[in-house]
Design a protein around this motif. Structure first.
Motif, PDB file in Angstrom:
ATOM      1  N   GLY A   1       1.117  -0.750   0.187  1.00 47.80           N
ATOM      2  CA  GLY A   1      -0.027   0.225   0.040  1.00 47.80           C
ATOM      3  C   GLY A   1       0.860   1.147   0.028  1.00 47.80           C
ATOM      4  N   GLY A   2       1.964   0.974   0.510  1.00 50.57           N
ATOM      5  CA  GLY A   2       2.931   2.492  -0.056  1.00 50.57           C
ATOM      6  C   GLY A   2       3.401   2.834  -0.646  1.00 50.57           C
ATOM      7  N   PHE A   3       3.139   2.197  -1.989  1.00 50.82           N
ATOM      8  CA  PHE A   3       3.684   2.137  -3.582  1.00 50.82           C
ATOM      9  C   PHE A   3       2.648   3.672  -3.497  1.00 50.82           C
ATOM     10  N   ASN A   4       1.617   3.812  -3.389  1.00 51.86           N
ATOM     11  CA  ASN A   4       0.742   4.990  -4.128  1.00 51.86           C
ATOM     12  C   ASN A   4       1.394   6.506  -3.930  1.00 51.86           C
ATOM     13  N   ARG A   5       2.529   6.463  -3.090  1.00 48.12           N
ATOM     14  CA  ARG A   5       2.824   7.536  -2.668  1.00 48.12           C
ATOM     15  C   ARG A   5       4.285   7.346  -3.945  1.00 48.12           C
ATOM     16  N   HIS A   6       5.300   8.622  -4.727  1.00 50.43           N
ATOM     17  CA  HIS A   6       6.468   8.122  -5.356  1.00 50.43           C
ATOM     18  C   HIS A   6       7.371   7.628  -4.609  1.00 50.43           C
ATOM     19  N   THR A   7       8.525   7.010  -5.415  1.00 48.92           N
ATOM     20  CA  THR A   7       9.267   6.833  -4.268  1.00 48.92           C
ATOM     21  C   THR A   7      10.830   6.978  -5.203  1.00 48.92           C
ATOM     22  N   PHE A   8      11.906   7.005  -4.447  1.00 50.25           N
ATOM     23  CA  PHE A   8      13.232   7.224  -5.512  1.00 50.25           C
ATOM     24  C   PHE A   8      14.187   5.735  -4.445  1.00 50.25           C
ATOM     25  N   LEU A   9      14.484   5.586  -5.628  1.00 50.36           N
ATOM     26  CA  LEU A   9      15.315   4.370  -5.324  1.00 50.36           C
ATOM     27  C   LEU A   9      17.087   5.584  -6.330  1.00 50.36           C
ATOM     28  N   CYS A  10      18.430   4.774  -4.895  1.00 51.60           N
ATOM     29  CA  CYS A  10      19.620   5.882  -5.375  1.00 51.60           C
ATOM     30  C   CYS A  10      20.499   5.378  -4.770  1.00 51.60           C
ATOM     31  N   GLY A  11      21.688   4.609  -5.173  1.00 52.08           N
ATOM     32  CA  GLY A  11      22.849   4.332  -5.032  1.00 52.08           C
ATOM     33  C   GLY A  11      23.785   4.567  -5.901  1.00 52.08           C
ATOM     34  N   GLN A  12      25.245   4.860  -5.964  1.00 51.97           N
ATOM     35  CA  GLN A  12      26.168   4.531  -6.618  1.00 51.97           C
ATOM     36  C   GLN A  12      26.523   3.713  -7.735  1.00 51.97           C
ATOM     37  N   SER A  13      27.198   3.186  -8.745  1.00 52.67           N
ATOM     38  CA  SER A  13      27.403   2.038  -9.718  1.00 52.67           C
ATOM     39  C   SER A  13      28.146   1.057  -8.335  1.00 52.67           C
TER      40      SER A  13
END
Length: 475
Positions: A138-150
Motif C-alpha cells: 500500500g505504500g507504493f501509492n506514493r512516489h519512490t526514489f531509489l538511489c545508489g552509486q555504481s
C-alpha cells in the motif's frame, strides 16, 4: 527529563512526551541506529520503539562502574505491544524510567504484520536478530526514489522489488529501461521457487525493443500525440519559430495521418512556411527514425491494451532522441487517460536521462515537465513514479521533493547524502550516514512503504537479470 548518570548502574530510558525516548547505556551494550527495542516502563507494560540516533556522552568514561564509555541513544516509540507482540496506535504516557532490551524476532515479525508489510525483499537486521524484510504494498501509492552509486546493486535490487509487486499486487507497470536491464523480467531463472515462478510467469509481461523483427517492436505514433509533444519532436519553439509553430498548430490532421513522409511531400508543394517545415523535418532526420509505428502497434497502445507490465528497452535506437520521443508518447498517453484512475507504477531507470535537473532540448524538456506534473498531481489519479538513479542532484528537484519513499544503497558522496537528508527528513540522519559502508545489496528503506526505517540486505531474484557489466578479460 534529567537522569543522574553518576548513580546509574543499568540501562535507563525515559520519555517526556510518550512519542520519543532517550536512554543511557554503556557503549558495548548500546543499540545502534535502526535497532528495534522493547521498553518496559512498568510491570506488564511493554512498548515497541526504535533507536534513531546515538552518541558518546562527554566525560562519560567509567560512569557505569567500569572503564567503558557511556552512550546516550534516542528514538521514537512505535506503540504499546498487544497480545500478538505488535504495536498498537494507543497513546503512550510519558515515563520517568523504563527497562530497555533488544526486540526479538517475533517482535519484528509482528511489527511488519501490524503495519501491513508483506512484500518480502530480503532480510532485516536489528541487533543480533534477523527476519525477512518486507515492504508495504500500500505504500507504493506514493512516489519512490531509489538511489545508489555504481556497483551498489541498485538495478538488481530494483528487480527484486518489481518481482514482489508483480506477485502480490495488481498494479499495472510501465518500465522505462534505457540499458535493457529488465527485458528478462518475465523469464524465471533456473532454481527459482516453483510457486512464485509459476505465478510470475502467468503475468502478461510485454517487452518492447527497437529492433524490427526482434519480438514486440518499440514504437510511437506521431498523429495521436498532443500538439505540444509533436512540436517538441519537430523542435519548434513557439516564440523563436513563431511562423512555423503557428502553421503547425493550424495544420489539418489529414497532413500527418499517414505519417511524416506523406506530410513532407504535401508541405513541399505549399507556401514558404510549409516548405520551411518540410525542410526542418528532413534536416532533423526524422524520416529515418526507426521509432515510427506505421502499421505496427505503438508502445502507448500496448500499455492501454491491458498489459500487466510493459518493459520498454530504450537502448538501441540510432538517433539518441528516439528513446525520449517514445517515452514522451507513453507518458503523455498515461496522462491523457488519467481519469480512468488505473493504478499504474511508472518505473524510470537511470531517471536522470528522462527527468533531468536541467533538461536539454525540447524533447527532454517536454518529458521532464510532464513527469513533474505527474509527480505533483498524479497520485490522485493512481499514477505513481518509481525513479532510480545514481545521484539525487541529477533529478529534477520538483520531482525529487514529491517522493515519500526512499531506498538508499551505497552512496559515498557527502554532498549527495546531505541532499538526501534535506529532502527525505523522515530518514534518520545516522542511518543515512552509514550508507558509505553498505556492502553490495544492502539498502536503507524509509518512508510509507516500510513499517519503520530499516537496514536490509536484498534477497535473490526470481527472474533473470537482463544486463550486466562487461568483465575485464584476464590472461
Amino acid at each position: 527529563m534529567a537522569t543522574d548518570l553518576s548513580v546509574t548502574t543499568a540501562p535507563a530510558a525515559w520519555s517526556s512526551d510518550g512519542r520519543t525516548f532517550t536512554c543511557t547505556t554503556e557503549l558495548v551494550e548500546a543499540p545502534a541506529p535502526g535497532d528495534v527495542v522493547v521498553l518496559e516502563p512498568s510491570p506488564g507494560q511493554q512498548l515497541l520503539a526504535q533507536v534513531r540516533a546515538s552518541s558518546p556522552l562527554p566525560g562519560g568514561e567509567g560512569r557505569f562502574g567500569g572503564g567503558g564509555q557511556a552512550v546516550q541513544a534516542s528514538g521514537v516509540v512505535l506503540g504499546p505491544l498487544d497480545a500478538s507482540g505488535g504495536p498498537t496506535s494507543a497513546p503512550v504516557q510519558p515515563f520517568a524510567s523504563a527497562v530497555l532490551r533488544p526486540a526479538s524476532a517475533p517482535h519484528l515479525e509482528a511489527l511488519q504484520r501490524a503495519r501491513g508489510a508483506g512484500l518480502e525483499v530480503g532480510s532485516w537486521h536489528s541487533g543480533d536478530v534477523e527476519v525477512p524484510a518486507r515492504l508495504r504494498a500500500g505504500g507504493f501509492n506514493r512516489h519512490t526514489f531509489l538511489c545508489g552509486q555504481s556497483g551498489s546493486g541498485k538495478t538488481y535490487s530494483l528487480g527484486v522489488v518489481l518481482e514482489q509487486l508483480l506477485l502480490h499486487t495488481a498494479l499495472r507497470m510501465v518500465v522505462l529501461d534505457p540499458n535493457g536491464d529488465f527485458v528478462r523480467l518475465g523469464q524465471v531463472r533456473p532454481g527459482a521457487p516453483g510457486e512464485a515462478s509459476e505465478r510470475l510467469a502467468a503475468n502478461d509481461i510485454r517487452v518492447l525493443r527497437p529492433e524490427a523483427g526482434g519480438g514486440d517492436p518499440l514504437r510511437l505514433r506521431f498523429r495521436t500525440m498532443p500538439r505540444a509533444a509533436q512540436a517538441a519532436i519537430l523542435r519548434l519553439d513557439p516564440m523563436h519559430d513563431r511562423a512555423e509553430y503557428n502553421l503547425f498548430l493550424h495544420l489539418d490532421e489529414s497532413y500527418y495521418e499517414k505519417g511524416l513522409g506523406p506530410m513532407v511531400t504535401r508541405l513541399r508543394a505549399g507556401e514558404d512556411d510549409e516548405r520551411a517545415m518540410a525542410q526542418r523535418i528532413e534536416n532533423l532526420g526524422l524520416l529515418d527514425w526507426e521509432a515510427w509505428a506505421g502499421e505496427l502497434t505503438s508502445a502507448a497502445e500496448v500499455v492501454a491494451g491491458g498489459a500487466r507490465a510493459t518493459v520498454m528497452d530504450l537502448g538501441g535506437f540510432r538517433d539518441p532522441l528516439e528513446p525520449q520521443a517514445v517515452a514522451l508518447d507513453v507518458v503523455e498517453s498515461l496522462w491523457a487517460q488519467r481519469e480512468s484512475r488505473t493504478p499504474t507504477l511508472i518505473v524510470v531507470d537511470e531517471a536522470h536521462n528522462l527527468c533531468a535537473a536541467q533538461p536539454r532540448g525540447p524533447l527532454q524538456t517536454a518529458l521532464t515537465e510532464r513527469l513533474v506534473q505527474i509527480a505533483a498531481e498524479g497520485r490522485k489519479y493512481g499514477l505513481w513514479l518509481l525513479l532510480s538513479t545514481q545521484r539525487p542532484s541529477k533529478i529534477h528537484p520538483q520531482v525529487l521533493t514529491q517522493c515519500d519513499n526512499l531506498m538508499l544503497m551505497r552512496m559515498n558522496s557527502p554532498g549527495d547524502l546531505a541532499e538526501l537528508g534535506a529532502v527525505f527528513g523522515f530518514a534518520p540522519e545516522q542511518m543515512l550516514r552509514s550508507s558509505p559502508f553498505f556492502a553490495q545489496g544492502e539498502a536503507l528503506f524509509a518512508g510509507g512503504f516500510v513499517p519503520a526505517p530499516m537496514l536490509a540486505r536484498m534477497g535473490a531474484r526470481i527472474t533473470q537479470e537482463g544486463g550486466s557489466d562487461v568483465a575485464v578479460p584476464l590472461p
